[in-house]
Design a protein around this motif. Structure first.
Motif, mmCIF file in Angstrom:
data_model
loop_
_atom_site.group_PDB
_atom_site.id
_atom_site.type_symbol
_atom_site.label_atom_id
_atom_site.label_comp_id
_atom_site.label_asym_id
_atom_site.label_seq_id
_atom_site.Cartn_x
_atom_site.Cartn_y
_atom_site.Cartn_z
ATOM 1 N N UNK A 62 0.858 -1.204 0.046
ATOM 2 C CA UNK A 62 0.110 -0.155 0.049
ATOM 3 C C UNK A 62 0.773 1.181 -0.045
ATOM 4 N N UNK A 63 1.939 1.218 0.761
ATOM 5 C CA UNK A 63 2.942 2.455 0.824
ATOM 6 C C UNK A 63 3.411 2.496 -0.546
ATOM 7 N N UNK A 64 3.887 1.572 -1.216
ATOM 8 C CA UNK A 64 4.565 1.286 -2.672
ATOM 9 C C UNK A 64 3.493 1.977 -3.558
ATOM 10 N N UNK A 65 2.312 1.449 -3.484
ATOM 11 C CA UNK A 65 1.202 1.990 -4.386
ATOM 12 C C UNK A 65 0.923 3.628 -4.316
ATOM 13 N N UNK A 66 0.825 3.962 -3.024
ATOM 14 C CA UNK A 66 0.526 5.169 -2.910
ATOM 15 C C UNK A 66 1.638 6.180 -3.242
ATOM 16 N N UNK A 67 2.965 5.718 -3.197
ATOM 17 C CA UNK A 67 4.143 6.589 -3.675
ATOM 18 C C UNK A 67 3.915 6.716 -5.084
#
Length: 112
Positions: A62-67
């Motif tokens: 989720x952090x990677x997709x958000x970034x």
């Protein structure tokens, strides 16, 4: 835990207000990035509360997709002209559409 949940809920509500009101597209992109970060915080809190270590992978994804999403949207928003960086109201959109139709009609009459 309750205080953290209350603060994350307040942050999500304030962020949703900023997503709704804007005023520019870049403000909305930043607000969506903050909303993803708030969601990551909520998921981390749930993971801690229930002792679920398997949610750490979900947090990382989720952090990677958000970034990646925030960088992509910021890149597209930065390349737009200044007057197109916000969402038009219904009245502004109708006026722009009427102007386009008027221009098309005048072009059609000029070619005759």
């Amino acid at each position: 835990m309750v205080v953290c949940a209350a603060l994350l809920t307040a942050a999500a509500v304030v962020t949703l207000y900023r997503v709704e009101k804007g005023p520019s597209m870049l403000d909305r992109v930043v607000a969506l990035d903050v909303l993803v970060s708030t969601l990551i915080g909520c998921l981390a809190l749930v993971s801690l509360w229930f002792g679920r270590e398997d949610l750490v992978l979900v947090l990382m994804v989720l952090a990677l997709v958000g970034f990646v999403g925030a960088v992509t949207l910021a890149r597209f928003a930065a390349s737009e002209p200044e007057e197109e960086r916000r969402i038009l109201t219904e009245a502004e959109a109708a006026a722009a559409e009427a102007a386009e139709l008027e221009d098309e009609e005048s072009m059609g009459e000029d070619s005759r």
